[in-house]
Design an enzyme around this catalytic site. Structure first.
Site, PDB file in Angstrom:
ATOM      1  CG  ASP A   1      -2.282   0.528   0.883  1.00 48.96           C
ATOM      2  OD1 ASP A   1      -2.342   2.036   0.681  1.00 48.96           O
ATOM      3  OD2 ASP A   1      -3.281  -0.045   0.880  1.00 48.96           O
TER       4      ASP A   1
ATOM      5  CG  HIS B   1      -0.703   1.843  -3.437  1.00 51.13           C
ATOM      6  ND1 HIS B   1      -1.993   1.695  -2.856  1.00 51.13           N
ATOM      7  CD2 HIS B   1      -0.187   0.630  -3.610  1.00 51.13           C
ATOM      8  CE1 HIS B   1      -2.424   0.376  -3.092  1.00 51.13           C
ATOM      9  NE2 HIS B   1      -1.308  -0.221  -3.559  1.00 51.13           N
TER      10      HIS B   1
END
Length: 501
Positions: free
Chosen positions: A305, A331
């Protein structure tokens, strides 16, 4: 100001003054910009004034050192085979009680700091624990051969009255963190050996839960597919813990977020190596929230993430520096999406972002630099400066998006955003950047200096963009651009491999 290059530490050596470096060469003028010296020729025809650059952490942060006083030493009595203990030990982790007892005994009433040290005994290098709490003035210190394993038994983490830990449900919040940090002047640290090894915490998110066939990571995927919530424990959660330090520690295979730092002042993460694959959902690297005076430096972060997610939900975040660090399969380096209370004075400098992890897995949402918010949880994000950023193999090099989620109730506003010195290479097919203001009354206020992207496709609306030496020239509804006369150069980039752990 003389500039010797913005650099990032190599994996196995970063002692003060003797760094082995992966160099990001920037040039004298760019260093001036990083220090807040963006130069604007106000007299030039058609130019606009660039906003003041962010300064980041107000502290003078130096490389930490481990505590001089060891209050308690605990010796390993456990050998793990294939990262597993025997059934009896997995059902009731044998080290929870004695680690917690030592931590409690060493708690400080004043401003002092001591360590509880976990050490090996021959081939016995493992500790196996359920949730523990690090109190005021105590550093949990792991010797270089030691691995602290988190329990695979969901019952150990259960919070009374909440959904069952280790299940997918309509709500979350059923699990205690593996390590809770409570009180000021605490830390979780390792001792780095000459060969580069350092203390390690393994959350075993990839392994079957005790008595079940599923894993923590499989629960996260199941929750996504069912549009529900997984109940998984975070690895480290520090709340109202001023002057908290993470130093020379490996954090691997977290079931959920690796590090959450909430509502505190003074957080340093230095020499942290996070290694969890890009395919493990909701395994954020380091998330400061409601945080003031934060430095994340000289670290390697790989997860599924956000690599960093700076949040300002119920309390503002401000004075934050992210520097000389490397990100893999994440991310990106993010702000948001919770910004209702505000995020300000953030300096992101001398970092690299690679869209694949060390195993070659592509990030599911590969971004370089990102600010994300929406009408659901938006607020003011201001005075954010990015300098000397190298990006490769991503889908979205730059994202400034006020419409990250649907809904209304608050208004996101991004102003005073400066990108000075960014280079993107090997972007994936169809890659594009996003610059999306909320509406005509709340445009993104962005300055792009010395920007070189290998793909300049952009979705843009409602933005006021100052440009100087930028391949990215956004256009769209409500987008205006102006010329800015600024200093600096496009960085020359190298991308270090993730260190062998």
């Amino acid at each position: 100001m003389q500039h010797k290059g913005i650099t990032a530490d190599a994996p196995n050596r970063h002692r003060r003054g003797k760094f082995t470096r992966a160099r990001i060469a920037l040039g004298t003028a760019l260093a001036t910009a990083a220090a807040g010296g963006v130069i604007v020729a106000a007299h030039a025809s058609g130019t606009t004034s660039a906003p003041a650059s962010a300064t980041g952490d107000s502290r003078n942060v130096q490389q930490p050192s481990t505590p001089k006083t060891v209050c308690r030493t605990l010796v390993s009595g456990l050998t793990m085979t294939g990262r597993k203990a025997g059934s009896t030990q997995e059902a009731a982790p044998p080290d929870t009680g004695r680690i917690q007892q030592a931590l409690n005994a060493c708690a400080q009433s004043g401003s002092g700091q001591v360590a509880v040290k976990l050490t090996a005994s021959g081939t016995r290098t493992a500790f196996l624990t359920g949730p523990i709490t690090v109190p005021k003035g105590v550093v949990l210190l792991l010797d270089s051969p030691v691995t602290l394993y988190g329990s695979r038994n969901p019952a150990d983490y259960q919070i009374s009255g909440k959904p069952a830990c280790g299940t997918v449900a309509s709500s979350s919040g059923g699990c205690k963190p593996l390590i809770t940090v409570s009180g000021a002047n605490a830390g979780v640290e390792g001792i780095r050996a000459a060969g580069g090894g350092q203390g390690r915490i393994d959350g075993r998110g990839d392994m079957a839960l005790y008595g079940k066939s599923t894993t923590w990571w499989a629960l996260a995927t199941q929750a996504k597919n069912q549009k529900a919530n997984q109940n998984n424990p975070r690895m480290i959660q520090a709340v109202k813990s001023d002057n908290f330090t993470l130093y020379d520690i490996d954090l691997v295979n977290a079931p959920n977020f690796h590090v959450s730092y909430q509502n505190g002042t003074g957080f340093t993460a230095w020499g942290v190596r996070i290694k969890t694959p890009a395919t493990a959902r909701n395994t954020d690297g380091i998330d400061p929230s409601g945080a003031t005076d934060v430095t994340i430096a000289n670290s390697y972060i790989m997860d599924g993430d956000d690599g960093i997610a700076i949040k300002g939900g119920s309390a503002p975040s401000k004075n934050i520096t992210v520097r000389n660090s490397h990100f893999y399969g994440t991310h990106g380096i993010s702000i948001g999406s919770e910004t209702a209370a505000g995020v300000s004075n953030v300096l992101v400098t001398g970092n690299t972002v690679t869209g694949t992890d060390a195993n070659g897995n592509a990030s599911g949402s590969s971004v370089g630099l990102r600010i994300k918010s929406s009408g659901v949880n938006g607020g003011p994000v201001t005075k954010v400066t990015y300098t000397g950023t190298c990006i490769t193999k991503v889908k979205q090099p730059l994202v400034f998006d006020t419409h990250y989620a649907s809904g209304s109730g608050s208004t996101p506003s991004f102003t005073g955003i400066v990108v000075n010195g960014v280079k993107a290479t090997a972007s994936v097919s169809g890659a594009k950047s996003v610059i999306s203001g909320y509406d005509s009354g709340h445009p993104v206020g962005l300055t792009l200096l010395n920007v070189s992207l290998d793909t300049n496709t952009t979705t843009a609306e409602y933005a006021k963009v100052g440009l100087s030496n930028s391949t990215l020239k956004p256009s769209g509804t409500g987008v205006t651009t102006s010329s800015v006369s600024g200093s600096g150069t496009v960085p020359t980039c190298t991308f270090p491999a993730f260190p062998a752990l």
